[in-house]
Design a protein around this motif. Structure first.
Motif, short mmCIF file in Angstrom:
data_model
loop_
_atom_site.label_atom_id
_atom_site.label_comp_id
_atom_site.label_asym_id
_atom_site.label_seq_id
_atom_site.Cartn_x
_atom_site.Cartn_y
_atom_site.Cartn_z
N CYS A 55 0.88 -1.16 0.00
CA CYS A 55 0.00 0.00 0.00
C CYS A 55 0.92 1.22 0.00
O CYS A 55 1.78 1.34 0.87
N CYS A 56 0.77 2.10 -0.99
CA CYS A 56 1.70 3.22 -1.14
C CYS A 56 1.01 4.56 -0.90
O CYS A 56 -0.08 4.82 -1.42
N LEU A 57 1.67 5.39 -0.11
CA LEU A 57 1.22 6.74 0.19
C LEU A 57 2.25 7.70 -0.38
O LEU A 57 3.43 7.64 -0.01
N CYS A 109 4.05 11.01 -9.23
CA CYS A 109 3.64 9.92 -8.34
C CYS A 109 2.17 9.54 -8.52
O CYS A 109 1.83 8.35 -8.60
N SER A 110 1.31 10.53 -8.59
CA SER A 110 -0.13 10.25 -8.64
C SER A 110 -0.53 9.51 -9.91
O SER A 110 -1.44 8.67 -9.89
N THR A 111 0.17 9.79 -11.04
CA THR A 111 -0.17 9.08 -12.26
C THR A 111 0.31 7.63 -12.25
O THR A 111 -0.19 6.81 -13.00
N VAL A 112 1.28 7.33 -11.40
CA VAL A 112 1.74 5.95 -11.27
C VAL A 112 0.73 5.12 -10.49
O VAL A 112 0.30 4.05 -10.92
N ILE A 116 -2.67 5.99 -2.14
CA ILE A 116 -3.22 7.18 -1.49
C ILE A 116 -2.23 8.33 -1.68
O ILE A 116 -1.01 8.12 -1.66
N THR A 117 -2.77 9.54 -1.85
CA THR A 117 -1.91 10.72 -1.95
C THR A 117 -2.26 11.73 -0.86
O THR A 117 -3.36 11.72 -0.31
#
Length: 378
Positions: A306-308, A315-318, A324-325
């Protein structure tokens, strides 16, 4: 051209066998796959010590899995290593029978006019990120040199590869130059249980938040430590990575953490320890202000984490809707998100369940090689 006739020179990496940074991994992954397809690859490596671990010894090999390796003279000092190694690599390549020269990063690409003016070799440049924005290169000669490399790339490269839409737009707006978006890839790893990290750092599965990367200001680790210090949790915070010419910044992080025994600095990690850290993290956190194409994020997701991340486009497009951002640089927002994740184990597991399949399908090294080959062939 038949594939067996094409010879490709790679320039810009430190050591193709090193796990020191993203460039080295990209060059290694592409080169070894190209060799299997019948292409001849020569990697012109820097002759330097490991930046983040002076005890690390990279094997002095002339070949790796069919990839030829040639070391280039390097003045091993900050700001001069890339300049000197890429210059001598370029001179060697100029008098070689390479058909394609592939420069990696803006700094090394400053030398490409030598190839352009004195040969008919095809030139491809990968912009791994706008390096002049990085904290350690912001001022003085280094920043101007990197910007010069960027201008030479825009003016003389036959093809330019970028790793994000942001950089693609940047080259279009500033240089009226068309580029090709080819992201990095990732391979399916083997998940391993805690062993050495349990003995060394007293870590257990799902009992720690993990940051893994270079200890540099643009990674936003200071935000993470401040945010973590404000939450109530039994999860530890692991900061894994080495300082890269940023010892003062590293010391500020130590100072921020000295009153919290649950914050653990591992130093530079690789091999078994690296695999264990990825395999057993509760949540992987990447709070960066600036990224190119974060290979560590792809790797973390390939392990089912789980990546934040911060909400920067790179990062968000990956992660899309598979992570979660938080708002970049917003410590309060980051702290609140860390607390929510710590309190909701079921939600974290839900994110983990479909992460691997998503990321392996979206970012495949074989696809990367195919698209890169198209540019080599012109």
């Amino acid at each position: 051209m038949k594939s067996t006739k094409i010879k490709i020179a790679m320039v810009g990496q430190k050591h193709v066998l090193s796990n020191e940074g993203g460039v080295e991994k990209v060059v290694r992954e592409i080169s070894t796959r190209l060799v299997k397809r019948g292409y001849e690859i020569i990697c012109y490596d820097r002759r330097t010590k490991h930046v983040m671990d002076s005890d690390e010894r990279v094997p002095n090999l002339s070949e790796y899995q069919g990839v030829k390796i040639e070391s280039c003279f390097t003045i091993d000092k900050k700001g001069l290593a890339a300049v000197t190694s890429s210059f001598f690599a370029t001179i060697k390549i100029l008098f070689s029978d390479a058909d394609v020269v592939h420069y990696h990063a803006e700094g090394p690409a400053a030398m490409l006019p030598i190839i352009k003016f004195f040969s008919k070799k095809r030139i491809v440049v990968t912009i791994h990120g706008l390096d002049w924005k990085r904290e350690k290169w912001k001022n003085g000669f280094s920043s101007k040199y990197i910007k010069f490399g960027e201008r030479m790339t825009a003016k003389y490269a036959d093809e330019i590869i970028v790793l994000s839409d942001n950089v693609k737009q940047y080259f279009k707006e500033n240089y009226k130059r068309t580029t090709h978006f080819i992201p990095n890839g990732v391979s399916k790893p083997i998940i391993v249980p805690c062993d050495s990290i349990s003995k060394k750092f007293d870590l257990k599965k799902d009992n720690y938040f993990l940051f893994l990367g270079r200890i540099v200001p643009e990674k936003g680790i200071h935000y993470l430590i401040d945010a973590y210090n404000q939450i109530e949790t039994d999860k530890k915070l692991v900061i894994a990575g080495g300082a890269s010419d940023t010892n003062e910044y590293f010391q500020t992080l130590i100072d921020k953490s000295q009153k919290n025994k649950n914050i653990i600095f591992t130093g530079f990690v690789q091999g078994k320890e690296l695999e264990e850290l990825y395999s057993n993290a509760f949540v992987y956190v990447l709070p960066s202000d600036l990224e190119g194409m974060p290979l560590s994020l792809l790797e973390a997701m390939s392990y089912g984490n789980c990546c934040l991340t911060s909400d920067i486009e790179e990062c968000s497009t990956v992660i899309e809707n598979h992570g979660i951002t938080f708002e970049k640089g917003n410590i309060r927002n980051l702290s609140r998100t860390l607390q929510e994740l710590s309190d909701d184990i079921d939600f974290v597991q839900q994110i983990k369940n479909d992460t691997v399949q998503f990321i392996l399908k979206k970012y495949n090294w074989n696809d990367v090689v195919e698209k890169t080959l198209e540019l080599y062939r012109g």
